[in-house]
Motif scaffolding. Sequence first.
Motif, PDB file in Angstrom:
ATOM      1  N   ASP A  53     -39.774  -5.686  70.379  1.00 39.43           N
ATOM      2  CA  ASP A  53     -40.843  -5.474  69.410  1.00 39.43           C
ATOM      3  C   ASP A  53     -40.573  -4.248  68.538  1.00 39.43           C
ATOM      4  OD1 ASP A  53     -43.536  -6.460  68.552  1.00 39.43           O
ATOM      5  OD2 ASP A  53     -44.071  -4.387  69.077  1.00 39.43           O
ATOM      6  N   SER A  57     -40.048  -4.434  64.556  1.00 33.56           N
ATOM      7  CA  SER A  57     -40.894  -3.638  63.663  1.00 33.56           C
ATOM      8  C   SER A  57     -40.062  -2.752  62.746  1.00 33.56           C
ATOM      9  CB  SER A  57     -41.863  -2.777  64.475  1.00 33.56           C
ATOM     10  OG  SER A  57     -42.752  -3.603  65.179  1.00 33.56           O
ATOM     11  N   SER A  61     -40.062  -3.076  58.684  1.00 38.58           N
ATOM     12  CA  SER A  61     -40.592  -1.971  57.883  1.00 38.58           C
ATOM     13  C   SER A  61     -39.517  -1.203  57.105  1.00 38.58           C
ATOM     14  CB  SER A  61     -41.382  -1.010  58.772  1.00 38.58           C
ATOM     15  OG  SER A  61     -40.521  -0.397  59.714  1.00 38.58           O
TER      16      SER A  61
END
Length: 122
Positions: A53, A57, A61
Amino acid sequence: MNVPANGLYFVSYEILTNEYKRRFNRPNVDLIPAIIAGGLAGIFYWIGGMPADVLKSRLQSAPEGKFNNIRAVFKDLLKNDGMTALYRGFTPVILRAFPANAATFFGIELANAVFRQLAPDF
């Protein structure tokens, strides 16, 4: 990426509830043990799933074009932040995971209990 985490989630819940039923000679799991097992299953999920995760992420981003793939994200993370960055933010995740997953399995076991009452031979 979610397969190992989901495996930990469901397998840990089954192991914990089966052990409860075996130790206390119960045909079904009671609601309080389901809450505890569900909360712990949520913790096990995040122990296994948090690194993936975090990498996902960071990839999502990042400025467009910074990383070609998840491997590049991983190399950058190791170089700049170290392996422990895979679990940065672990405490708040676990504090949320226990009650959220305890409630989930409470609902499942409550529904199972209702269905056993409505259709005991099904």
